[in-house]
Design an enzyme around this catalytic site. Structure first.
Site, short mmCIF file in Angstrom:
data_model
loop_
_atom_site.label_atom_id
_atom_site.label_comp_id
_atom_site.label_asym_id
_atom_site.label_seq_id
_atom_site.Cartn_x
_atom_site.Cartn_y
_atom_site.Cartn_z
N LYS A 258 0.86 -1.20 0.00
CA LYS A 258 0.00 0.00 0.00
C LYS A 258 0.88 1.24 0.00
O LYS A 258 1.78 1.37 0.83
CB LYS A 258 -0.92 -0.01 1.22
CG LYS A 258 -1.80 1.23 1.34
CD LYS A 258 -2.65 1.20 2.60
CE LYS A 258 -3.38 2.52 2.82
NZ LYS A 258 -4.15 2.55 4.08
N LYS A 270 -10.54 12.43 8.57
CA LYS A 270 -10.06 11.99 9.87
C LYS A 270 -10.02 13.19 10.83
O LYS A 270 -9.81 14.32 10.40
CB LYS A 270 -8.64 11.42 9.76
CG LYS A 270 -8.49 10.19 8.89
CD LYS A 270 -7.02 9.79 8.80
CE LYS A 270 -6.78 8.61 7.89
NZ LYS A 270 -7.29 7.36 8.48
N ASP A 340 -12.43 7.05 3.55
CA ASP A 340 -11.26 6.74 4.38
C ASP A 340 -10.93 5.25 4.33
O ASP A 340 -9.99 4.81 4.96
CB ASP A 340 -11.50 7.19 5.82
CG ASP A 340 -10.22 7.22 6.64
OD1 ASP A 340 -9.14 7.36 6.02
OD2 ASP A 340 -10.29 7.12 7.87
N ARG A 344 -7.65 -0.08 0.37
CA ARG A 344 -8.09 -1.32 -0.30
C ARG A 344 -8.48 -1.06 -1.75
O ARG A 344 -8.38 -1.95 -2.59
CB ARG A 344 -9.25 -1.94 0.49
CG ARG A 344 -10.52 -1.16 0.52
CD ARG A 344 -11.41 -1.50 1.70
NE ARG A 344 -10.84 -1.03 2.95
CZ ARG A 344 -11.41 -1.21 4.14
NH1 ARG A 344 -12.56 -1.87 4.23
NH2 ARG A 344 -10.85 -0.76 5.23
#
Length: 491
Positions: A258, A270, A340, A344
């Site tokens: 990642k 966030k 957020d 993935r």
């Protein structure tokens, strides 16, 4: 820092670090034994695992610092004990401002000499690590000169020299990952991360190819691009190739890291406290770059390809939004329920790419993916989700050797229901429950039944406190385990 076999001796070093077993508090030197006996009788040092004691002794025309480090009972001795003792000893000496250090190899039948020396070399390098480059008032650190040997042994065998070389190279690969993670996001962003990969590739001996936004669009990596388009910094697809077994080019291990060089959370923003360390969200990318460096430098006889989809997740008029449905390189559609849960999205396109375009046979993906992994396992253990038990057992065996703790999570089909979407093939978050598992299973939907391991390193790629083998910040986990797994496959 210089780590060698015998530039120093027990009597010429500024500091002598002696490893002692609880059931054998003695060395082959009468004067030192008197001091050790003194400490033992006064219950200042008994050789227990992790115990440390320091004294000084007069030596010719100078004085020498002696550091005793405990290994515990010999029957319980492990490489982890050696790592801890080395870290404690080197940090203690370094804090005293001494630079010439002799690490006296312990006498034990439990672990062979080469393994001991290799572990001591790796641990000494890691214990010496700092990241102070932006502290303008920081005093220049002294260059450490460390010798690893047994007092009285004059010649190093090829096996011992090789053990030191391997130990140092492993540590340097881990430090590559640590440095990349510790750099701020205005220094490491997709373009500069790609430049660092190219630099490491040239120094280590693997090929690097970097693709920009036009190629990413041409490959229809829509999930990756949607995450990236909120930033003014162009995304980069970084492909690293090492072919150490050219007679078996069809047998290739794939690594996917990642590469979110910064993650604000996007429109699912966030809180500020959670954003402070988000420069570390490319810990998976850093780990595969570090691992590729060791694999190539050691000339392992196997083939490895690593891929990083590097980008930033920011907010702008171009940024993707909650509620959108986006495509993927694999053709599957995804409902975005949380911007957020972006890592993935980049990973599934990278996984599909490495399987279809680079033709790898199996895949390990590494990602600082979920806060749920940190809540469940803390900073000590990496969460693993897999579709292949034999592959996991291979990883577990390597991790038990390196000291990287791994824990397998269940992957029952019931969990897959949590990421089903009403309007698309999948949704990118299954909610609060089983968050680490559902994130892993989201990636599994794109692995095409290839043997696959998902390593959620959200808790282990970064540490909130100093340790025996490092400082607050990037840890370099699990670079050593990736290298060890590759080494065991090397023919």
């Amino acid at each position: 820092m210089s780590i060698n076999y015998r530039n120093l001796t027990c009597s010429t070093a500024d500091a002598l670090v002696i490893y002692l077993l609880e059931d054998n508090l003695a060395v082959s030197n009468e004067e030192l034994n008197k001091n050790i006996k003194f400490a033992e009788e006064r219950e200042l040092f008994k050789g227990k695992n992790g115990e440390i004691y320091r004294f000084t002794r007069a030596l010719d025309n100078t004085i020498q610092t002696v550091v005793l480090v405990g290994l515990g009972k010999e029957e319980n001795l492990t490489l982890d004990n050696v790592r801890e003792a080395t870290g404690k000893g080197v940090k203690k000496v370094k804090a005293l401002g001494l630079k010439n250090i002799f690490l006296r190899v312990p006498h034990t039948e439990k672990i062979n000499l080469e393994e001991l020396i290799k572990t001591m070399a790796t641990s000494a390098e890691l214990a010496s690590y700092t990241f102070n480059k932006y502290k303008t008032s920081e005093m220049e650190e002294k260059e450490l000169n460390i010798s690893i040997s047994r007092c009285g042994i004059k010649e190093a065998t090829k096996e011992i020299e090789e053990a030191i070389n391997e130990g140092v190279e492993v540590a340097k690969g881990i430090i590559i990952a640590r440095n990349l993670v510790n750099e701020p996001s205005n220094v490491i962003y997709p373009e500069t991360l790609a430049e660092e990969a190219i630099k490491v590739g040239k120094e280590s001996g693997f090929e690097v190819e970097v693709h920009g936004v036009d190629k990413i669009k041409a490959l229809k990596m829509e999930a990756f691009y949607n995450v990236a388009k909120g930033s003014s910094k162009e995304p980069k697809l970084i492909v690293m190739r090492y072919f150490g077994d050219k007679d078996n080019k069809d047998n290739v291990l794939g690594l996917v890291g990642k590469g979110l060089t910064y993650d604000s959370g996007g429109y699912s923003i966030k809180p500020t406290d959670s954003m402070l360390d988000m420069k570390s969200d490319m810990g998976g990318a850093a780990s595969v770059i570090g691992a590729m460096s060791i694999i190539a430098k050691r000339g392992l006889k196997l083939n490895v390809i690593a891929v990083v989809a590097a980008c930033e997740n920011l907010i702008s008029g171009e940024a993707y939004k909650p509620g959108e449905v986006i495509g993927t390189m694999a053709g599957k559609t995804i409902e975005v329920v949380n911007t957020d849960a972006e890592g993935r999205l980049t990973l599934v396109d990278a996984v599909h790419y490495i399987i279809t375009e680079e033709k790898v046979n199996e895949v390990i993906d590494l990602a600082t993916l979920t806060g749920a992994a940190l809540v469940a396992l803390g900073e000590t253990t990496t969460a693993v989700v897999t579709n292949n038990q034999n592959f996991f057992e291979e990883l577990k065996s390597a991790s038990e050797y390196t000291g990287d703790k791994m824990w397998q999570l269940p992957a029952f089909d019931d969990y897959k229901k949590l990421i089903k979407s009403d309007i698309a093939d999948l949704k990118n978050s299954g909610g609060r429950f089983a968050g680490t598992i559902t994130a892993g299973l989201f990636i599994e939907a794109f692995v095409q039944d290839k043997p696959w391991l998902h390593l959620d390193i959200a808790g282990t790629a970064w540490t909130s406190k100093n340790s025996d083998l490092g400082v607050k910040g990037g840890t370099g986990a699990p670079v050593h385990t990736l290298y060890e797994l590759a080494k065991r496959r090397s023919k």
